[in-house]
Design an enzyme around this catalytic site. Structure first.
Site, PDB file in Angstrom:
ATOM      1  N   GLU A 113      -8.069  -5.822   4.869  1.00  0.00           N
ATOM      2  CA  GLU A 113      -7.789  -5.018   6.068  1.00  0.00           C
ATOM      3  C   GLU A 113      -7.954  -5.889   7.311  1.00  0.00           C
ATOM      4  OE1 GLU A 113      -6.558  -2.685   8.528  1.00  0.00           O
ATOM      5  OE2 GLU A 113      -6.749  -1.637   6.597  1.00  0.00           O
TER       6      GLU A 113
ATOM      7  N   ASP B 239       2.311   1.541   6.458  1.00  0.00           N
ATOM      8  CA  ASP B 239       3.176   1.911   7.572  1.00  0.00           C
ATOM      9  C   ASP B 239       4.621   1.951   7.089  1.00  0.00           C
ATOM     10  OD1 ASP B 239       4.575   2.144   9.985  1.00  0.00           O
ATOM     11  OD2 ASP B 239       3.101   0.951  11.070  1.00  0.00           O
TER      12      ASP B 239
END
Length: 252
Positions: A107, A157
């Site tokens: 991340e 996304d």
């Protein structure tokens, strides 16, 4: 047909610019288009504690050669890597529920990394490590071929606008890279809350060589019990939104 759902689009000012900009002094190579946007975020006290107290032990540096994760974890165990764990709630829950397995999270969002590390410290977990850099770099440089039992990609996304589809992480090249890192029989598990992206991922993966769709109907699998339901997902369910899970197994 997958049930439809329309999420809120990303504001234009959150879209990364200069996608083909050249590095200073470089006239021959373009920067690689990245599938994520670096967004600033305010750190809470707990997130900062996680970074301050947990980074040295639990955050791994980007290496130039495959990492010996057996040495990192001090054992040989089934190994899962998650790309883009967000605030880390699901990954933390999965690691706590399966202490006999090892988990690696990737991340770039610092508050999310801090939140996960704070949870690791609070719960005293030892079976989780983190990379705080680009996942593609991690896969290319740090993960040995045929070494992962599972790779998870939850709610990436979707880059809704057509001109941004090239930023989607799920592409033919990504599928091939993941395939090289999975063990034979290893599973790529993806989930999305947007129907067009689920259909797009199916299109990519159904023609990707070396995989088998684990869905009986060749589309999506029922929500697996091992994937925790997030607050975001519960909110979506109350609003009538759907979530679609895809599982593809690497063939021998």
């Amino acid at each position: 047909m997958i049930d439809s759902q329309t999420p809120d689009p990303l504001p234009d000012d959150e879209v990364m610019n200069d996608e083909n900009a050249k590095a200073p002094g470089d006239d021959s190579h373009h920067r690689r288009i990245k599938s994520f946007v670096m967004r600033a975020g305010r750190m809470t006290e707990g997130q900062q504690r996680g970074l301050d107290q947990g980074k040295e032990r639990f955050v791994l540096p980007l290496a130039d050669a495959p990492v010996d994760f057996d040495q990192v974890f001090g054992r040989s165990a089934p190994r899962t890597l998650e790309i883009g764990f967000g605030m880390g709630h699901s990954l933390l829950e999965m690691a706590a529920a399966a202490p006999e397995q090892d988990f690696i999270g990737v991340e770039v969002h610092r508050p999310g990394v801090g939140a996960l590390l704070n949870g690791v410290l609070t719960q005293g977990l030892t079976n989780l490590r983190v990379y705080d850099c680009d996942a593609i770099e991690v896969l290319n440089r740090c993960v040995a071929d045929n070494s992962l039992d599972r790779l998870m990609l939850f709610f990436p996304d979707p880059w809704h606008k057509s001109r941004h589809h090239k930023r989607r992480i799920v592409q033919a090249e990504f599928a091939e890279l993941v395939r090289t890192k999975l063990k034979p029989g290893g599973v790529l598990h993806m989930a999305t809350d947007w129907e067009p992206y689920a259909e797009y991922m199916l299109e990519v993966m159904n023609v990707a060589p070396g995989y088998r769709n684990l869905a009986e109907d060749g589309k999506c699998v029922p929500r697996p019990a091992e994937r925790p339901v997030t607050k975001f997902e519960r909110r979506g369910e109350r609003l009538g939104h759907g979530v679609w899970d895809l599982k593809f197994e690497k063939l021998a």
